[in-house]
Scaffold this motif. Structure first.
Motif, PDB file in Angstrom:
ATOM      1  N   GLY A 105       0.832  -1.201   0.000  1.00 27.65           N
ATOM      2  CA  GLY A 105       0.000   0.000   0.000  1.00 27.65           C
ATOM      3  C   GLY A 105       0.865   1.249   0.000  1.00 27.65           C
ATOM      4  N   LYS A 106       0.268   2.350  -0.465  1.00 26.00           N
ATOM      5  CA  LYS A 106       0.902   3.668  -0.306  1.00 26.00           C
ATOM      6  C   LYS A 106      -0.272   4.551   0.089  1.00 26.00           C
ATOM      7  CE  LYS A 106       4.367   6.547  -0.630  1.00 26.00           C
ATOM      8  NZ  LYS A 106       5.651   6.362   0.078  1.00 26.00           N
ATOM      9  N   ASN A 107      -0.632   4.442   1.352  1.00 29.69           N
ATOM     10  CA  ASN A 107      -1.957   4.912   1.762  1.00 29.69           C
ATOM     11  C   ASN A 107      -1.974   6.399   2.071  1.00 29.69           C
ATOM     12  OD1 ASN A 107      -2.862   2.083   1.845  1.00 29.69           O
ATOM     13  ND2 ASN A 107      -1.376   1.979   3.501  1.00 29.69           N
ATOM     14  N   PRO A 108      -2.977   7.101   1.540  1.00 31.44           N
ATOM     15  CA  PRO A 108      -3.077   8.535   1.810  1.00 31.44           C
ATOM     16  C   PRO A 108      -3.746   8.818   3.159  1.00 31.44           C
ATOM     17  CG  PRO A 108      -4.824   7.853   0.318  1.00 31.44           C
ATOM     18  CD  PRO A 108      -4.000   6.625   0.597  1.00 31.44           C
ATOM     19  N   THR A 109      -3.252   9.863   3.799  1.00 34.13           N
ATOM     20  CA  THR A 109      -3.945  10.456   4.950  1.00 34.13           C
ATOM     21  C   THR A 109      -4.395  11.831   4.481  1.00 34.13           C
ATOM     22  OG1 THR A 109      -2.480   9.306   6.483  1.00 34.13           O
ATOM     23  CG2 THR A 109      -3.655  11.229   7.344  1.00 34.13           C
TER      24      THR A 109
ATOM     25  N   LEU B 261      -5.104   0.308  -0.960  1.00 34.94           N
ATOM     26  CA  LEU B 261      -5.398  -0.531   0.208  1.00 34.94           C
ATOM     27  C   LEU B 261      -6.248   0.209   1.235  1.00 34.94           C
ATOM     28  CD1 LEU B 261      -4.944  -3.286   1.470  1.00 34.94           C
ATOM     29  CD2 LEU B 261      -2.821  -2.447   2.461  1.00 34.94           C
ATOM     30  N   ALA B 262      -5.693   1.270   1.819  1.00 33.39           N
ATOM     31  CA  ALA B 262      -6.407   1.956   2.899  1.00 33.39           C
ATOM     32  C   ALA B 262      -6.208   3.457   2.772  1.00 33.39           C
ATOM     33  CB  ALA B 262      -5.880   1.479   4.249  1.00 33.39           C
ATOM     34  N   ALA B 263      -7.105   4.206   3.414  1.00 29.75           N
ATOM     35  CA  ALA B 263      -6.960   5.658   3.474  1.00 29.75           C
ATOM     36  C   ALA B 263      -7.528   6.111   4.805  1.00 29.75           C
ATOM     37  CB  ALA B 263      -7.724   6.317   2.330  1.00 29.75           C
ATOM     38  N   SER B 264      -7.035   7.242   5.306  1.00 28.07           N
ATOM     39  CA  SER B 264      -7.732   7.831   6.449  1.00 28.07           C
ATOM     40  C   SER B 264      -7.981   9.290   6.128  1.00 28.07           C
ATOM     41  CB  SER B 264      -6.935   7.657   7.748  1.00 28.07           C
ATOM     42  OG  SER B 264      -5.755   8.394   7.704  1.00 28.07           O
TER      43      SER B 264
ATOM     44  N   GLY C 206      -9.618  -0.027  -0.502  1.00 28.24           N
ATOM     45  CA  GLY C 206     -10.439  -1.090   0.103  1.00 28.24           C
ATOM     46  C   GLY C 206     -10.994  -0.711   1.462  1.00 28.24           C
ATOM     47  N   MET C 207     -10.297   0.154   2.166  1.00 31.17           N
ATOM     48  CA  MET C 207     -10.726   0.544   3.513  1.00 31.17           C
ATOM     49  C   MET C 207     -10.500   2.030   3.721  1.00 31.17           C
ATOM     50  SD  MET C 207      -8.915  -2.692   5.355  1.00 31.17           S
ATOM     51  CE  MET C 207      -7.698  -2.808   4.060  1.00 31.17           C
ATOM     52  N   VAL C 208     -11.472   2.688   4.331  1.00 35.73           N
ATOM     53  CA  VAL C 208     -11.329   4.115   4.639  1.00 35.73           C
ATOM     54  C   VAL C 208     -11.635   4.318   6.119  1.00 35.73           C
ATOM     55  CG1 VAL C 208     -12.165   6.452   4.164  1.00 35.73           C
ATOM     56  CG2 VAL C 208     -12.081   4.774   2.305  1.00 35.73           C
ATOM     57  N   TRP C 209     -10.741   4.997   6.819  1.00 39.83           N
ATOM     58  CA  TRP C 209     -11.014   5.369   8.217  1.00 39.83           C
ATOM     59  C   TRP C 209     -11.280   6.865   8.271  1.00 39.83           C
ATOM     60  CZ3 TRP C 209      -6.939   1.524   7.946  1.00 39.83           C
ATOM     61  CH2 TRP C 209      -7.264   0.318   8.583  1.00 39.83           C
ATOM     62  N   VAL C 210     -12.322   7.256   9.007  1.00 39.35           N
ATOM     63  CA  VAL C 210     -12.633   8.667   9.182  1.00 39.35           C
ATOM     64  C   VAL C 210     -12.352   9.053  10.628  1.00 39.35           C
ATOM     65  CG1 VAL C 210     -14.442  10.422   9.059  1.00 39.35           C
ATOM     66  CG2 VAL C 210     -14.381   8.578   7.363  1.00 39.35           C
TER      67      VAL C 210
END
Ligand code: TXE
Length: 502
Positions: free
Chosen positions: A273-277, A434-437, A456-460
């Motif tokens: 992943g290279k997940n964005p915040t 993969l994921a983001a927040s 695939g997944m987002v956290w707020v």
């Protein structure tokens, strides 16, 4: 210091580095017996914080894998026909046994991986316990579908075990990720051949010891240690392995997929992943800073879900980045086995060098290092360790290599954005998903932006808050398929629909 000798088969030469803890040599578990590789070959297990030899494991090859697959195949008929309660009881017993040995297992994980023992005690081992308990409960309470056809017929769906599964796991969360696969695979009545990362094999060996102690039937759980392109590849290529669950790098995932596809194996790939915040100006700033720092630097940035690409709305950019740098500086690398340490070593010297290469690339491309960017100076034996300081890089193009490729270390890049559209574009313009927040107090924006993220997944307003029932996995180059809850139960089984004419 002696580490869990009861969990690992004995009659073993002790490790050779003076002063290193005494850890018995690791062995394979095949058909209910511990054994070495057939040709006697071994691999060293290194403590990355002190660069010392801890023990050795078998460097298994195709013949060892063949024996393990044969044992798993032989065990399958009885295990797949066993009562659900028997399988669930075994998983609960494993959870209890891991919990009782939490301290010992956390120490093993810390020695093997370089992670702080405090993190292993708080996260890795408790989550392995939770995984076994959760899937024991999930299989006890599972339901299947029924589709009545207006009085003409009745369809109902059974879920049947598949056969022998290959379970291949990485080094970053060794026991945690192994338990995530072993528990649902066994719960659904499959037998398994597991291969942990050769860099962090200790807790997998301990798990094999626990299953043996608990009297798991021979051949239900087999463990084969070894290198990826040898033991791992042999598992994936074996025609009697009917499914593969793999977590690891994207390039390896492509090789696994290429080998498995012609045999139509069930395949689950959890990759990089290279997940964005995404941080919006209306966020609760202090919480967002703490959350982004945790997402960037937890486990030294070595979690596939880590947020290493931090996008910040321009009005708060400077304030946010300054506070983030303070948070990063507060994470001082130290002895992973000291309970007070919050930031440990990377998994290996080679991996530390890879991280350093990305930082060098960032410098070349005009990046400004706000903190970190070097190995710390530590005293005594730790001076030889694979440590790297938490690093924040500003001023890079969001399209640069450092900002778009998975580094898998304690390095984050920060980038300003002007509006929601640009934030979403920057979040989505990498090959991973993969994921983001995202951090905002605007509920409508939270829904709107979450729906647009290719992830695939987002956290707020949080990160890594895990509910074991929800689908876990990524899109694009982050993998194929979902695990977790009923998604795992479905992956580790075949549906059989039965249509009865009324
Ligand atoms: O992973 P590999 P590595 C990423 C991260 C990291 C990179 C490489 O970017 O820097 O992957 O790490 C086995 N057939 N992630 O080298 O090589 C291997 O033995 C079958 C992300 O550790 O993918 C190990 O058990 N198996 C990740 C497992 O695959 C093979 C976590 C993973 O190793 C194989 C870790 C082959 N040909 C690293 N080659 C995440 N998403 O959580 C290797 N293996």
């Amino acid at each position: 210091m002696t580490v869990v000798p009861s969990l690992v088969p004995s009659a073993t030469p002790r490790s050779k580095t003076p002063g290193a803890p005494a850890i018995p040599r690791g062995q394979n578990l095949i058909g209910g017996g511990f054994c070495d590789a057939r040709d006697g070959a071994t691999l060293p297990v290194i403590d990355p914080a002190r660069d010392r030899l801890l023990t050795t494991i078998p460097a298994s090859g195709a013949a060892d894998v063949d024996a393990a697959v044969a044992a798993a195949r032989d065990a399958f008929p009885a295990w797949s026909a066993s009562a659900t309660a028997e399988r669930a009881d075994l998983l609960d017993a494993v959870a209890d046994a891991i919990e009782r040995r939490l301290g010992e297992l956390a120490l093993l994980e810390s020695l093997d991986n370089g992670k702080p023992v405090s993190l292993a005690r708080a996260v890795d081992i408790p989550r392995a316990v939770a995984n076994f308990r959760f899937f024991a409960g999930a299989v006890r309470h599972q339901q299947t579908a029924c589709h009545p056809m207006d009085g003409d017929a009745l369809n109902y769906t059974l879920r049947r075990p598949v056969g022998v599964f290959g379970l291949i796991t990485p080094w970053n969360l060794p026991l945690y990720l192994l338990s995530w696969k072993v528990a649902p695979a066994l719960a659904m009545g499959n037998t398994v051949v597991a291969k942990p990362s050769e860099l962090t094999p200790l807790t997998a060996t301990a798990l094999a010891g626990i299953l043996q102690e608990l009297g798991a039937p021979a051949g239900v759980f087999n463990l084969v240690h070894g290198r990826g392109h040898e033991a791992g590849q042999a598992i994936v290529e074996h025609p009697d392995v009917r499914g593969v669950s793999f977590t690891g790098g994207t390039a390896t995932g492509a090789r696994v997929a290429a080998a498995a596809a012609p045999m139509f194996k069930k395949l689950s790939l959890e990759l990089g992943g290279k997940n964005p915040t995404l941080v919006f100006a209306d966020c609760e700033l202090d919480e967002a800073v703490r959350g982004a720092a945790r997402a960037g630097f937890a486990n030294q940035g070595q979690i596939c879900l880590c947020g290493s690409r931090i996008l910040v709305e321009r009005p708060i950019y400077r304030r946010f980045v300054d506070a983030l740098v303070e948070e990063a500086r507060a994470r001082t690398p130290g002895d992973p086995q000291d309970p007070a340490t919050g930031f440990g070593a990377l998994v290996s010297a080679a991996h530390r060098d890879k991280v350093a290469r990305y930082v060098a690339l960032a410098r070349r491309d005009g990046g400004v290092l706000l903190c970190g960017g070097r190995a710390p100076e530590l005293p005594g034996e730790l001076a030889r360790g694979a440590f790297y300081e938490p690093t924040v890089i500003d001023g890079l193009s969001p399209a640069s290599e450092t900002a778009t490729e998975e580094i898998f270390g304690p390095v984050v890049t920060v980038h300003p954005f002007d509006d929601e559209r640009e934030a979403v574009r920057l979040a989505n313009c990498v090959r991973y998903g993969l994921a983001a927040s995202l951090w905002t107090r605007d509920l409508a924006r939270a829904h709107r932006v979450s729906a647009q993220l290719a992830s695939g997944m987002v956290w707020v307003n949080t990160w890594l808050l895990r509910d074991l029932r929800v689908p876990f996995g990524g899109m694009k180059d982050s993998g194929v398929g979902r695990e977790g809850g009923r998604f795992s139960l479905e992956f580790f089984s075949e549906s059989r629909n039965i249509c009865i004419k009324l």
